[in-house]
Design a protein around this motif. Structure first.
Motif, short mmCIF file in Angstrom:
data_model
loop_
_atom_site.label_atom_id
_atom_site.label_comp_id
_atom_site.label_asym_id
_atom_site.label_seq_id
_atom_site.Cartn_x
_atom_site.Cartn_y
_atom_site.Cartn_z
N ILE A 262 0.85 -1.19 0.00
CA ILE A 262 0.00 0.00 0.00
C ILE A 262 0.88 1.24 0.00
CG2 ILE A 262 -1.80 1.28 1.20
CD1 ILE A 262 -2.75 -1.32 2.45
N GLY A 263 0.77 2.04 -1.05
CA GLY A 263 1.56 3.25 -1.15
C GLY A 263 0.97 4.38 -0.32
N ILE A 264 1.82 5.05 0.44
CA ILE A 264 1.41 6.18 1.28
C ILE A 264 2.08 7.44 0.74
CG2 ILE A 264 1.22 7.05 3.64
CD1 ILE A 264 -0.04 4.29 3.28
N PRO A 265 1.36 8.26 -0.02
CA PRO A 265 1.99 9.46 -0.61
C PRO A 265 2.33 10.50 0.46
CG PRO A 265 -0.08 8.89 -1.72
CD PRO A 265 -0.04 8.12 -0.44
N ARG A 266 3.58 10.87 0.56
CA ARG A 266 4.01 11.88 1.53
C ARG A 266 3.24 13.18 1.34
NH1 ARG A 266 8.71 9.41 -0.29
NH2 ARG A 266 10.00 8.38 1.30
N GLN A 267 3.04 13.55 0.09
CA GLN A 267 2.39 14.83 -0.21
C GLN A 267 0.95 14.87 0.28
OE1 GLN A 267 4.16 12.99 -2.24
NE2 GLN A 267 5.74 14.25 -3.23
N ASP A 390 2.78 9.99 -13.33
CA ASP A 390 3.18 10.00 -11.91
C ASP A 390 2.57 8.81 -11.18
OD1 ASP A 390 4.66 11.25 -9.91
OD2 ASP A 390 2.96 12.46 -9.21
N PHE A 391 1.28 8.54 -11.44
CA PHE A 391 0.62 7.38 -10.82
C PHE A 391 1.20 6.07 -11.34
CE2 PHE A 391 -2.77 10.37 -9.58
CZ PHE A 391 -3.06 9.90 -8.30
N LEU A 392 1.39 5.98 -12.65
CA LEU A 392 1.90 4.73 -13.22
C LEU A 392 3.29 4.39 -12.69
CD1 LEU A 392 0.69 5.06 -16.92
CD2 LEU A 392 -0.25 3.59 -15.11
N LYS A 393 4.10 5.41 -12.47
CA LYS A 393 5.42 5.19 -11.87
C LYS A 393 5.27 4.65 -10.46
CE LYS A 393 9.77 7.48 -10.68
NZ LYS A 393 10.50 8.78 -10.62
N ALA A 394 4.33 5.19 -9.71
CA ALA A 394 4.10 4.73 -8.34
C ALA A 394 3.65 3.27 -8.33
CB ALA A 394 3.06 5.61 -7.65
N PHE A 395 2.82 2.89 -9.29
CA PHE A 395 2.30 1.51 -9.31
C PHE A 395 3.38 0.49 -9.71
CE2 PHE A 395 -2.05 3.46 -9.72
CZ PHE A 395 -2.53 2.95 -8.52
N GLU A 396 4.55 0.96 -10.09
CA GLU A 396 5.65 0.03 -10.33
C GLU A 396 6.17 -0.57 -9.03
OE1 GLU A 396 8.61 2.16 -12.49
OE2 GLU A 396 7.37 2.39 -14.32
N SER A 397 5.93 0.13 -7.91
CA SER A 397 6.46 -0.33 -6.62
C SER A 397 5.38 -0.65 -5.59
CB SER A 397 7.42 0.72 -6.03
OG SER A 397 6.75 1.96 -5.87
N VAL A 398 4.10 -0.31 -5.88
CA VAL A 398 3.02 -0.61 -4.94
C VAL A 398 1.82 -1.19 -5.70
CG1 VAL A 398 3.74 1.17 -3.31
CG2 VAL A 398 2.02 1.72 -5.07
N ASP A 399 0.92 -1.84 -4.96
CA ASP A 399 -0.28 -2.44 -5.56
C ASP A 399 -1.46 -1.48 -5.55
OD1 ASP A 399 0.93 -5.08 -5.95
OD2 ASP A 399 0.93 -5.18 -3.76
N VAL A 400 -1.62 -0.76 -4.44
CA VAL A 400 -2.67 0.25 -4.32
C VAL A 400 -2.08 1.46 -3.62
CG1 VAL A 400 -4.58 -1.42 -4.25
CG2 VAL A 400 -3.53 -0.64 -2.11
#
Length: 492
Positions: A262-267, A390-400
């Motif tokens: 689960i990705g937690i965006p710092r921003q 930006d989202f697609l890059k994030a999904f390279e390392s997280v599932d949701v």
């Protein structure tokens, strides 16, 4: 039975199949509740009692004949943005106060094929433009958890109807958070599907590249039942994607939370406008998912500051184009005694549209005008692509990806937020529409004033089953989705 409204959709289907109650009894039960309670909430614009009872009788006859589907005889409320044959379809606007649709939206037609019983059409912000459901020509809808607060928008009537147990589930639409934010404000589960997953045919357009229909209900399981009806390719909608549809109910346990990244965006979690109680409840829900085996991963979404300006150029521009058809000539509101054609156009539109809609049309027309098109609209579309990447890059390392659904809980009715304050309230939801991604809201607790708080989970393209599955498993381990407002506990 006096507690039929407390049953889940699965329990309703099982009760109908076992003949514990009939569709007519169930429909009458909901209609009595609407008659008793809805005057305090104003969630319904049109109650179709006579038609609902006829559909319920037909459902009962079909079930006796052995031709029923799983959902045959289950009642539903439709957001008043979906065209319904022979029934007034207003989009919350004076402009369409006299419009009787000559056809059904695909979503409504699919519901009829599935045997769903339409209780009526529910309130919304005018043409889906707003976050409070106060811009409706038919008056503000109240939040069942606190009647002096808004239910969110634009699908506020859908959220309020379900939260007050005036319908088991409802259709909604989401252009920039209009399913997820009212679901958050009213303590419900609401899914915004991938763009192109649900047909937009017969859904009155606000911003065509952003609009998407989806289900609103108490639980992920309830939403899954409605998604099984709503999802799928439609040749009548050129933006509908020809792709196989999952059985969302059967897949409710298909995704293991154990090991889920689960990705937690710092921003998102360090944003200045994020309410402390909202942040605390969301973080508690993430800790619960972590205890269930999920892995929390800090990520960066570097385009966050671009969300609001990008969205509020693209959405009004598309609205300006879509709403140009309402001219006082073909259908809808027509000004009386025009002196000439220009007077007819001007007065029909100025009298037929409310303030918020007029403002967005003006902004959009300016952004599309000669000399500004490249500087504003084209540039916004380029930034939109960067947000998607930006989202697609994030999904390279997280599932949701996890986020609050809204930075605050429900506002007071009449709070008179500035345009900027209202638009910034969409900060966590609009990027999902810009990128065309699916996302879901799940209730995760309450703030100090006992108002609901929502967690948003954002998935990669076509991951609706995954999102429903994760929330379903969270809801098996918690009971926030079972909590009810006091008004919902009133018996008919």
């Amino acid at each position: 039975m006096t507690d039929l409204h407390r049953l889940s959709v699965r329990e309703l289907t099982e009760g109908l199949a076992a003949a514990k109650f009939s569709s007519r009894e169930l429909t009458e039960h909901y209609l009595k509740r609407i008659e008793k309670i809805d005057a305090q909430i104003q969630s319904y614009v049109t109650v179709t009692a006579e038609q609902a009872l006829a559909e319920a009788d037909a459902a009962d006859a079909l079930r006796k004949a052995g031709g029923a589907t799983v959902l045959t005889g289950v009642p539903i409320a439709h957001k008043d943005i979906f065209c319904t044959h022979g029934i007034k379809t207003t989009a919350g606007s004076k402009m369409l106060d006299n419009f009787i649709s000559p056809y059904d939206a695909t979503v409504v037609a699919k519901g009829k094929v599935a045997g769903l019983v339409t209780l009526g059409k529910v309130n919304m912000d005018e043409f889906a433009m707003g976050s409070t459901s106060e811009s409706s020509y038919f008056g503000a809808t109240a939040n069942p958890w606190a009647l002096d607060h808004v239910p969110g928008g634009s699908s506020g009537g859908s959220a309020a109807a379900v939260a007050a147990d005036l319908a088991p589930f409802a259709t909604g639409t989401d252009t920039g958070g209009s399913i997820r934010q009212p679901a958050s404000f009213c303590g419900l589960t609401g899914l915004k599907p991938t763009y192109g997953r649900v047909s937009r045919f017969g859904m009155i357009a606000y911003a065509s590249s952003l609009d998407q229909g989806g289900p609103m209900a108490r639980s992920a399981e309830d939403c899954a039942y409605l998604m099984n009806v709503m999802a799928g390719h439609d040749a009548k909608d050129s933006t509908s994607v020809e792709k196989g549809v999952d059985n969302y109910v059967a897949n409710l346990n298909s995704t293991s939370v154990k090991g889920l990244r689960i990705g937690i965006p710092r921003q998102y979690f360090n944003a200045a406008g994020l309410d402390a109680d909202v942040k605390a409840r969301v973080e508690e829900s993430l800790k619960k998912l972590e205890d269930m085996g999920a892995v929390l991963v800090e990520i960066d979404l570097n385009m966050t500051e671009s969300y609001v300006p990008t969205y509020y150029l693209i959405a009004p521009a598309e609205a300006s184009s879509n709403l140009s058809r309402f001219d006082g000539v073909r259908y809808g509101y027509r000004a009386e005694n025009p002196v000439d054609l220009m007077d007819l156009y001007k007065r029909s539109r100025s009298e037929g549209f409310g303030k918020e809609v007029q403002q967005r049309i003006l902004i959009g027309t300016y952004a599309l005008s000669a000399g500004y098109y490249d500087a504003y609209y084209v540039k916004a579309q380029k930034v939109r692509r960067l947000i998607q990447q930006d989202f697609l890059k994030a999904f390279e390392s997280v599932d949701v990806i996890a986020a609050p659904s809204a930075p605050t809980t429900a506002y007071r009715i009449g709070a008179n937020l500035t345009q900027v304050e209202m638009y910034l309230g969409d900060i966590y939801t609009i990027a999902v529409n810009l990128a065309g991604l699916p996302a879901i809201n799940a209730p995760v607790g309450f703030d100090k004033d006992s108002l609901p708080v929502g967690l948003q989970l954002i998935g990669n393209y076509w991951s609706e089953s995954q999102l429903l599955s994760v929330v379903h498993q969270y809801q098996q381990a918690t009971d926030w989705h079972t909590k009810r407002a006091a008004i919902a506990e009133e018996n008919a």
